[in-house]
Design a protein around this motif. Structure first.
Motif, PDB file in Angstrom:
ATOM      1  N   VAL A   1       9.173  14.047  49.522  1.00 41.95           N
ATOM      2  CA  VAL A   1       9.016  15.071  50.569  1.00 41.95           C
ATOM      3  C   VAL A   1       7.721  14.870  51.351  1.00 41.95           C
ATOM      4  O   VAL A   1       7.299  15.759  52.097  1.00 41.95           O
ATOM      5  CB  VAL A   1       9.093  16.512  49.990  1.00 41.95           C
ATOM      6  N   ARG A   2       7.104  13.705  51.215  1.00 44.93           N
ATOM      7  CA  ARG A   2       5.883  13.419  51.968  1.00 44.93           C
ATOM      8  C   ARG A   2       6.200  13.472  53.456  1.00 44.93           C
ATOM      9  O   ARG A   2       7.199  12.946  53.909  1.00 44.93           O
ATOM     10  CB  ARG A   2       5.354  12.044  51.593  1.00 44.93           C
ATOM     11  N   GLY A   3       5.324  14.124  54.211  1.00 46.53           N
ATOM     12  CA  GLY A   3       5.484  14.198  55.656  1.00 46.53           C
ATOM     13  C   GLY A   3       6.380  15.321  56.143  1.00 46.53           C
ATOM     14  O   GLY A   3       6.527  15.512  57.347  1.00 46.53           O
ATOM     15  N   LYS A   4       6.973  16.068  55.251  1.00 46.83           N
ATOM     16  CA  LYS A   4       7.876  17.160  55.649  1.00 46.83           C
ATOM     17  C   LYS A   4       7.061  18.359  56.123  1.00 46.83           C
ATOM     18  O   LYS A   4       6.076  18.732  55.507  1.00 46.83           O
ATOM     19  CB  LYS A   4       8.788  17.590  54.498  1.00 46.83           C
ATOM     20  N   GLY A   5       7.498  18.980  57.204  1.00 43.08           N
ATOM     21  CA  GLY A   5       6.784  20.104  57.794  1.00 43.08           C
ATOM     22  C   GLY A   5       7.362  21.447  57.391  1.00 43.08           C
ATOM     23  O   GLY A   5       8.255  21.549  56.551  1.00 43.08           O
ATOM     24  N   ILE A   6       6.868  22.476  58.050  1.00 40.15           N
ATOM     25  CA  ILE A   6       7.227  23.854  57.716  1.00 40.15           C
ATOM     26  C   ILE A   6       8.712  24.130  57.937  1.00 40.15           C
ATOM     27  O   ILE A   6       9.336  24.846  57.146  1.00 40.15           O
ATOM     28  CB  ILE A   6       6.335  24.865  58.487  1.00 40.15           C
ATOM     29  N   ASP A   7       9.318  23.565  58.984  1.00 33.24           N
ATOM     30  CA  ASP A   7      10.746  23.822  59.243  1.00 33.24           C
ATOM     31  C   ASP A   7      11.619  23.297  58.107  1.00 33.24           C
ATOM     32  O   ASP A   7      12.518  24.000  57.636  1.00 33.24           O
ATOM     33  CB  ASP A   7      11.182  23.196  60.571  1.00 33.24           C
ATOM     34  N   LYS A   8      11.350  22.083  57.668  1.00 33.01           N
ATOM     35  CA  LYS A   8      12.147  21.518  56.572  1.00 33.01           C
ATOM     36  C   LYS A   8      11.882  22.256  55.269  1.00 33.01           C
ATOM     37  O   LYS A   8      12.800  22.464  54.473  1.00 33.01           O
ATOM     38  CB  LYS A   8      11.878  20.026  56.423  1.00 33.01           C
TER      39      LYS A   8
ATOM     40  N   GLU B   1      -0.060  15.871  55.550  1.00 34.84           N
ATOM     41  CA  GLU B   1      -1.205  14.984  55.325  1.00 34.84           C
ATOM     42  C   GLU B   1      -0.832  13.827  54.398  1.00 34.84           C
ATOM     43  O   GLU B   1      -1.213  12.690  54.648  1.00 34.84           O
ATOM     44  CB  GLU B   1      -2.400  15.755  54.765  1.00 34.84           C
ATOM     45  N   LEU B   2      -0.091  14.116  53.332  1.00 30.28           N
ATOM     46  CA  LEU B   2       0.359  13.042  52.435  1.00 30.28           C
ATOM     47  C   LEU B   2       1.231  12.049  53.193  1.00 30.28           C
ATOM     48  O   LEU B   2       1.164  10.839  52.951  1.00 30.28           O
ATOM     49  CB  LEU B   2       1.159  13.599  51.262  1.00 30.28           C
ATOM     50  N   GLY B   3       2.064  12.557  54.100  1.00 33.05           N
ATOM     51  CA  GLY B   3       2.956  11.700  54.867  1.00 33.05           C
ATOM     52  C   GLY B   3       2.233  10.738  55.786  1.00 33.05           C
ATOM     53  O   GLY B   3       2.781   9.714  56.194  1.00 33.05           O
ATOM     54  N   LYS B   4       0.990  11.026  56.112  1.00 35.61           N
ATOM     55  CA  LYS B   4       0.193  10.138  56.961  1.00 35.61           C
ATOM     56  C   LYS B   4      -0.316   8.921  56.184  1.00 35.61           C
ATOM     57  O   LYS B   4      -0.766   7.951  56.784  1.00 35.61           O
ATOM     58  CB  LYS B   4      -1.001  10.898  57.550  1.00 35.61           C
TER      59      LYS B   4
ATOM     60  N   ASN C   1      10.862  -4.089  44.570  1.00 28.24           N
ATOM     61  CA  ASN C   1      10.238  -4.631  45.768  1.00 28.24           C
ATOM     62  C   ASN C   1       9.814  -3.482  46.657  1.00 28.24           C
ATOM     63  O   ASN C   1      10.503  -2.460  46.728  1.00 28.24           O
ATOM     64  CB  ASN C   1      11.226  -5.493  46.557  1.00 28.24           C
ATOM     65  N   ALA C   2       8.701  -3.662  47.347  1.00 29.66           N
ATOM     66  CA  ALA C   2       8.242  -2.671  48.317  1.00 29.66           C
ATOM     67  C   ALA C   2       7.523  -3.409  49.432  1.00 29.66           C
ATOM     68  O   ALA C   2       7.087  -4.552  49.251  1.00 29.66           O
ATOM     69  CB  ALA C   2       7.305  -1.672  47.648  1.00 29.66           C
ATOM     70  N   SER C   3       7.429  -2.758  50.566  1.00 33.94           N
ATOM     71  CA  SER C   3       6.634  -3.337  51.643  1.00 33.94           C
ATOM     72  C   SER C   3       5.771  -2.232  52.236  1.00 33.94           C
ATOM     73  O   SER C   3       6.123  -1.055  52.195  1.00 33.94           O
ATOM     74  CB  SER C   3       7.514  -3.974  52.714  1.00 33.94           C
ATOM     75  N   ILE C   4       4.632  -2.650  52.751  1.00 39.50           N
ATOM     76  CA  ILE C   4       3.670  -1.699  53.296  1.00 39.50           C
ATOM     77  C   ILE C   4       2.873  -2.416  54.380  1.00 39.50           C
ATOM     78  O   ILE C   4       2.747  -3.643  54.364  1.00 39.50           O
ATOM     79  CB  ILE C   4       2.770  -1.145  52.158  1.00 39.50           C
ATOM     80  N   GLN C   5       2.360  -1.654  55.318  1.00 36.60           N
ATOM     81  CA  GLN C   5       1.564  -2.223  56.403  1.00 36.60           C
ATOM     82  C   GLN C   5       0.146  -2.494  55.919  1.00 36.60           C
ATOM     83  O   GLN C   5      -0.401  -1.740  55.117  1.00 36.60           O
ATOM     84  CB  GLN C   5       1.508  -1.267  57.585  1.00 36.60           C
ATOM     85  N   GLU C   6      -0.455  -3.545  56.432  1.00 35.77           N
ATOM     86  CA  GLU C   6      -1.837  -3.857  56.072  1.00 35.77           C
ATOM     87  C   GLU C   6      -2.807  -2.963  56.841  1.00 35.77           C
ATOM     88  O   GLU C   6      -2.473  -2.426  57.895  1.00 35.77           O
ATOM     89  CB  GLU C   6      -2.147  -5.325  56.354  1.00 35.77           C
ATOM     90  N   GLY C   7      -3.973  -2.779  56.265  1.00 41.77           N
ATOM     91  CA  GLY C   7      -5.084  -2.168  56.983  1.00 41.77           C
ATOM     92  C   GLY C   7      -5.220  -0.663  56.956  1.00 41.77           C
ATOM     93  O   GLY C   7      -6.270  -0.152  57.296  1.00 41.77           O
ATOM     94  N   ALA C   8      -4.199   0.081  56.576  1.00 42.57           N
ATOM     95  CA  ALA C   8      -4.287   1.546  56.574  1.00 42.57           C
ATOM     96  C   ALA C   8      -4.500   2.047  55.150  1.00 42.57           C
ATOM     97  O   ALA C   8      -3.940   1.495  54.205  1.00 42.57           O
ATOM     98  CB  ALA C   8      -3.017   2.155  57.153  1.00 42.57           C
ATOM     99  N   LEU C   9      -5.291   3.098  55.015  1.00 40.48           N
ATOM    100  CA  LEU C   9      -5.467   3.709  53.709  1.00 40.48           C
ATOM    101  C   LEU C   9      -4.094   4.082  53.164  1.00 40.48           C
ATOM    102  O   LEU C   9      -3.319   4.759  53.827  1.00 40.48           O
ATOM    103  CB  LEU C   9      -6.345   4.958  53.802  1.00 40.48           C
ATOM    104  N   SER C  10      -3.779   3.595  51.981  1.00 40.98           N
ATOM    105  CA  SER C  10      -2.457   3.773  51.383  1.00 40.98           C
ATOM    106  C   SER C  10      -2.615   4.273  49.955  1.00 40.98           C
ATOM    107  O   SER C  10      -3.716   4.338  49.421  1.00 40.98           O
ATOM    108  CB  SER C  10      -1.700   2.443  51.390  1.00 40.98           C
TER     109      SER C  10
END
Length: 178
Positions: free
Chosen positions: A53-60, A92-95, A111-120
């Motif tokens: 549920v990371r990134g889910k807002g008030i409506d959801k 905030e977690l969804g960011k 297996n997983a993939s993630i973008q480089e350079g961002a706090l993860s």
């Protein structure tokens, strides 16, 4: 001028951190058992029934509280301010991109993939009956992390391009970083 600007920035940061921490606490304790029971300690799903549920807002959140049978149990216990606090925490977690590694007693290869350079965030879920010590040479500053049986821990990191393979006994996680 610089000093007052710095004070304003620090004050705003302290306020947002407090809101984040309050949301995290509510996520783990709401209704006496917390959202984390179904959605994982870091809202990542954790192999539990509730899912990510990371990134889910008030409506959801409101929609789920009104329509999902298990969420109906929390509907009357959360006031509007608490719902907004939870939604802020989830947004905030969804960011922060995350990768989840479930370590189990059977052979697993993920297996997983993630973008480089961002706090993860790397979320480790120990689904064994033993305390484990996992090597995280490319992820954490310390070389090992200890996780108790059925405990979940998270490590924040900034991924660098390449592939990271994490291994604990028969559990393997390969992360492709682009």
């Amino acid at each position: 001028m610089f000093c007052s600007l710095l004070f304003s920035i620090n004050f705003a940061y302290a306020d947002s951190k407090t809101v984040f921490e309050q949301g995290e606490h509510l996520f783990r304790t709401a209704g006496g058992y917390g959202c984390s029971t179904c959605h994982g300690m870091f809202a990542q799903g954790g192999g539990n029934v509730g899912g990510d549920v990371r990134g889910k807002g008030i409506d959801k959140l409101n929609r789920a509280l009104e329509k999902e049978p298990t969420m109906l149990l929390l509907s009357n216990t959360l006031n509007l301010a608490q719902r907004e606090l939870l939604a802020s925490y989830l947004i905030e977690l969804g960011k922060m991109p995350s990768v989840e590694w479930i370590i189990a007693d059977q052979v697993t290869f993920s297996n997983a993939s993630i973008q480089e350079g961002a706090l993860s965030q790397l979320v480790l879920v120990n689904k064994t009956l033993e305390t484990i010590k996992v090597a995280l040479p490319f992820v954490a500053q310390s070389s090992f992390i200890e996780i108790k049986p059925y405990e979940t821990k998270a490590v924040q990191w900034i991924p660098k391009e390449g592939t990271v393979e994490l291994v604990y006994k028969q559990s393997v996680l390969a992360i492709e970083i682009k």
